[in-house]
Every structure is written in structure tokens, then in C-alpha cells.
Design a protein around this motif. Structure first.
Motif, PDB file in Angstrom:
ATOM      1  N   ILE A 214       0.697  -1.246   0.103  1.00 13.79           N
ATOM      2  CA  ILE A 214       0.077   0.177   0.131  1.00 13.79           C
ATOM      3  C   ILE A 214       0.825   1.268   0.031  1.00 13.79           C
ATOM      4  O   ILE A 214       0.314   2.271  -0.019  1.00 13.79           O
ATOM      5  CB  ILE A 214      -1.116   0.247   1.097  1.00 13.79           C
ATOM      6  CG1 ILE A 214      -0.391   0.108   2.655  1.00 13.79           C
ATOM      7  CG2 ILE A 214      -1.950  -1.282   1.029  1.00 13.79           C
ATOM      8  CD1 ILE A 214      -1.322   0.067   3.810  1.00 13.79           C
ATOM      9  N   GLY A 215       2.050   1.001   0.078  1.00 12.37           N
ATOM     10  CA  GLY A 215       3.048   2.247   0.159  1.00 12.37           C
ATOM     11  C   GLY A 215       3.177   3.079   1.125  1.00 12.37           C
ATOM     12  O   GLY A 215       3.579   4.323   1.034  1.00 12.37           O
ATOM     13  N   GLN A 216       2.855   2.603   2.366  1.00  8.62           N
ATOM     14  CA  GLN A 216       2.937   3.368   3.498  1.00  8.62           C
ATOM     15  C   GLN A 216       2.425   2.410   4.801  1.00  8.62           C
ATOM     16  O   GLN A 216       2.136   1.435   4.446  1.00  8.62           O
ATOM     17  CB  GLN A 216       1.957   4.489   3.844  1.00  8.62           C
ATOM     18  CG  GLN A 216       0.429   4.097   3.889  1.00  8.62           C
ATOM     19  CD  GLN A 216      -0.514   5.390   3.995  1.00  8.62           C
ATOM     20  OE1 GLN A 216      -0.440   6.164   3.108  1.00  8.62           O
ATOM     21  NE2 GLN A 216      -1.381   5.384   4.923  1.00  8.62           N
ATOM     22  N   GLU A 217       3.015   2.876   5.999  1.00  8.13           N
ATOM     23  CA  GLU A 217       2.964   2.179   7.321  1.00  8.13           C
ATOM     24  C   GLU A 217       1.173   2.289   7.537  1.00  8.13           C
ATOM     25  O   GLU A 217       0.782   3.632   7.762  1.00  8.13           O
ATOM     26  CB  GLU A 217       3.404   2.274   8.332  1.00  8.13           C
ATOM     27  CG  GLU A 217       3.583   1.730   9.534  1.00  8.13           C
ATOM     28  CD  GLU A 217       4.498   2.179  10.529  1.00  8.13           C
ATOM     29  OE1 GLU A 217       4.176   1.977  11.794  1.00  8.13           O
ATOM     30  OE2 GLU A 217       5.764   2.410  10.272  1.00  8.13           O
ATOM     31  N   PHE A 218       0.616   1.510   7.438  1.00  2.07           N
ATOM     32  CA  PHE A 218      -0.890   1.716   8.014  1.00  2.07           C
ATOM     33  C   PHE A 218      -0.999   1.636   9.499  1.00  2.07           C
ATOM     34  O   PHE A 218      -0.424   0.774  10.129  1.00  2.07           O
ATOM     35  CB  PHE A 218      -1.736   0.655   7.092  1.00  2.07           C
ATOM     36  CG  PHE A 218      -2.094  -0.472   7.730  1.00  2.07           C
ATOM     37  CD1 PHE A 218      -3.459  -0.512   8.638  1.00  2.07           C
ATOM     38  CD2 PHE A 218      -1.622  -1.673   7.466  1.00  2.07           C
ATOM     39  CE1 PHE A 218      -3.817  -2.061   8.878  1.00  2.07           C
ATOM     40  CE2 PHE A 218      -1.889  -2.921   8.049  1.00  2.07           C
ATOM     41  CZ  PHE A 218      -3.271  -2.911   8.784  1.00  2.07           C
ATOM     42  N   GLU A 219      -1.985   2.270   9.936  1.00  2.00           N
ATOM     43  CA  GLU A 219      -2.446   2.403  11.301  1.00  2.00           C
ATOM     44  C   GLU A 219      -3.891   2.586  11.652  1.00  2.00           C
ATOM     45  O   GLU A 219      -4.610   2.838  10.611  1.00  2.00           O
ATOM     46  CB  GLU A 219      -1.765   3.748  11.872  1.00  2.00           C
ATOM     47  CG  GLU A 219      -0.430   4.108  11.921  1.00  2.00           C
ATOM     48  CD  GLU A 219       0.108   5.557  12.170  1.00  2.00           C
ATOM     49  OE1 GLU A 219      -0.543   6.298  11.740  1.00  2.00           O
ATOM     50  OE2 GLU A 219       1.041   5.419  12.912  1.00  2.00           O
ATOM     51  N   ILE A 220      -4.381   2.079  12.838  1.00  2.00           N
ATOM     52  CA  ILE A 220      -5.681   2.211  13.082  1.00  2.00           C
ATOM     53  C   ILE A 220      -5.727   3.091  14.225  1.00  2.00           C
ATOM     54  O   ILE A 220      -4.760   3.325  15.103  1.00  2.00           O
ATOM     55  CB  ILE A 220      -6.144   0.947  13.296  1.00  2.00           C
ATOM     56  CG1 ILE A 220      -5.497   0.152  14.698  1.00  2.00           C
ATOM     57  CG2 ILE A 220      -6.227   0.073  12.210  1.00  2.00           C
ATOM     58  CD1 ILE A 220      -6.367  -1.326  14.852  1.00  2.00           C
ATOM     59  N   ALA A 221      -7.142   3.534  14.273  1.00  4.85           N
ATOM     60  CA  ALA A 221      -7.519   4.330  15.620  1.00  4.85           C
ATOM     61  C   ALA A 221      -8.643   3.753  16.111  1.00  4.85           C
ATOM     62  O   ALA A 221      -9.754   3.448  15.428  1.00  4.85           O
ATOM     63  CB  ALA A 221      -7.822   5.867  14.932  1.00  4.85           C
ATOM     64  N   ILE A 222      -8.774   3.849  17.402  1.00 10.20           N
ATOM     65  CA  ILE A 222      -9.886   3.062  18.086  1.00 10.20           C
ATOM     66  C   ILE A 222     -10.325   3.692  19.436  1.00 10.20           C
ATOM     67  O   ILE A 222      -9.325   4.364  20.027  1.00 10.20           O
ATOM     68  CB  ILE A 222      -9.299   1.726  18.653  1.00 10.20           C
ATOM     69  CG1 ILE A 222      -8.625   0.624  17.761  1.00 10.20           C
ATOM     70  CG2 ILE A 222     -10.435   1.050  19.498  1.00 10.20           C
ATOM     71  CD1 ILE A 222      -7.998  -0.446  18.023  1.00 10.20           C
ATOM     72  N   GLY A 223     -11.599   3.666  19.136  1.00  9.42           N
ATOM     73  CA  GLY A 223     -12.078   4.600  20.408  1.00  9.42           C
ATOM     74  C   GLY A 223     -13.228   3.529  21.394  1.00  9.42           C
ATOM     75  O   GLY A 223     -13.925   2.867  20.562  1.00  9.42           O
ATOM     76  N   VAL A 224     -13.065   3.534  22.595  1.00 14.11           N
ATOM     77  CA  VAL A 224     -14.108   2.590  23.415  1.00 14.11           C
ATOM     78  C   VAL A 224     -14.831   3.574  24.371  1.00 14.11           C
ATOM     79  O   VAL A 224     -14.410   4.180  25.066  1.00 14.11           O
ATOM     80  CB  VAL A 224     -13.219   1.500  23.967  1.00 14.11           C
ATOM     81  CG1 VAL A 224     -14.275   0.480  24.925  1.00 14.11           C
ATOM     82  CG2 VAL A 224     -12.554   0.650  22.968  1.00 14.11           C
ATOM     83  N   ASN A 225     -15.988   3.157  24.766  1.00 16.00           N
ATOM     84  CA  ASN A 225     -16.864   3.984  25.597  1.00 16.00           C
ATOM     85  C   ASN A 225     -17.869   2.802  26.199  1.00 16.00           C
ATOM     86  O   ASN A 225     -18.241   1.955  25.300  1.00 16.00           O
ATOM     87  CB  ASN A 225     -17.699   5.174  24.815  1.00 16.00           C
ATOM     88  CG  ASN A 225     -18.260   6.045  26.116  1.00 16.00           C
ATOM     89  OD1 ASN A 225     -17.965   5.910  27.050  1.00 16.00           O
ATOM     90  ND2 ASN A 225     -19.427   6.352  25.845  1.00 16.00           N
ATOM     91  N   SER A 226     -18.316   3.098  27.402  1.00 10.76           N
ATOM     92  CA  SER A 226     -18.979   2.144  28.154  1.00 10.76           C
ATOM     93  C   SER A 226     -20.210   2.983  28.605  1.00 10.76           C
ATOM     94  O   SER A 226     -20.054   3.896  28.962  1.00 10.76           O
ATOM     95  CB  SER A 226     -18.568   1.664  29.053  1.00 10.76           C
ATOM     96  OG  SER A 226     -17.350   0.703  28.976  1.00 10.76           O
TER      97      SER A 226
END
Length: 178
Positions: free
Chosen positions: A89-101
């Protein structure tokens, strides 16, 4: 739990539709396994976003720990997947995660032509906005204080502070999991 692939539009534009579909299908499958391994319910995929929940249809007293553990496993999985996909994909891929209760209305939502089982309410909105706040705070995973206060002792966290989330009237205290 809301999980989003960062800079997905850039990736899709760079690699074209065929590789984009291969990439997103592989990543979502692996991230979904993390949710399922921690007894979560996959609610939906919206483009490059995965939505999951705990606590329904069955009560899960350890929902916060299970969701946060799934998030941590997702982050570890991205490191592993990066070995295969970063060069493609031509780059380092990252994710973002949000968690709420919190409390949400859960059930079949939609209309006669199409409906899905899932949650609605402020708790869900806050989780989505917390995922967005990861960009500002510059960490891949944020949980709310409501989630942090329900974690078992096996997961450490630290308070980052209060953030003003888009379209949420009250500031929310967010925490980083360490």
C-alpha cells in the motif's frame, strides 16, 4: 468500540480498487477475529471502519475488559499485518480505536427494506467521537473514564484529560491504555 483505518482514502487513491478491496477485506477479517475472540458482537463495517459492541444481546459484566482487550489485540494485529501490507500500500498503515461504556438502546434499527441489529444513543456517539479524538491526542487507542473504571486489574491505563468532542455537549475524560 469504533475502529478506523487512518489515511484510508490516501491508500485507496494510491493503490486502486483491486488492491484496496483485498487490503480492506483482509484487515477487517483479522480485526473482526479480535472482536469475536473477546466475545464481542460485530455491528457493522462502514467503509474502513469497524463497529463492535459488548453487553448485548447478553449481559457481560466484564464488557469493558473484553472490549479493551479486543482493541489491544487489534493494535498488535496491525503490526503483524503491516509486515504483509505496508509495502503493497506504499505506507505504514495504522488504526485508531475509541471505546466507551454506558447504556445504549440495542435492537433492530432501520426500515422495512433494510435493518440491522445494533446500538444507538449517546454512549455510541461518544465512542465514535473518542475514536476521532485519537488524531488530536496522537495515540492509537483511547478509552473513556467510564470504560477505564470498569476494567479489571490486568489492564493498566492513565488519564489523558478531558476533551471536547465534536457534537457532544459535555467534555469527556479519556484514558490511554498502557
Amino acid at each position: 468500540l469504533f475502529c478506523d483505518i487512518r489515511r484510508f482514502s490516501e491508500i485507496a487513491e494510491r493503490v486502486g480498487p483491486e488492491i484496496t478491496v483485498q487490503f480492506i477485506n483482509h484487515v477487517m477479517e483479522e480485526l473482526s477475529f479480535c472482536v469475536q475472540a473477546n466475545q464481542g458482537v460485530l455491528v457493522d463495517y462502514i467503509g474502513d471502519e469497524l463497529i463492535a459492541m459488548w453487553g448485548a444481546p447478553d449481559l457481560q459484566p466484564q464488557h469493558a475488559t473484553m472490549a479493551t482487550q479486543a482493541a489491544l489485540e487489534m493494535l498488535a494485529k496491525v503490526t503483524e499485518l503491516g509486515e504483509e501490507w505496508n509495502s503493497k500500500i506504499g505506507q505504514e498503515f495504522e488504526i485508531a480505536i475509541g471505546v466507551n461504556s454506558g447504556i445504549a438502546q440495542v435492537g433492530n434499527i432501520g426500515s422495512n427494506p433494510r435493518f440491522k441489529y445494533g446500538p444507538l444513543g449517546n454512549t455510541v456517539n461518544v465512542a465514535s467521537r473518542v475514536q476521532g479524538a485519537t488524531k488530536v491526542v496522537q495515540v492509537p487507542l483511547l478509552i473513556t473514564l467510564e470504560t477505564a473504571q470498569n476494567l479489571d486489574a490486568s489492564i493498566a491505563y492513565r488519564r489523558i484529560g478531558q476533551v471536547k468532542l465534536i457534537n457532544v455537549s459535555q467534555p469527556v475524560t479519556v484514558c490511554e491504555v498502557s
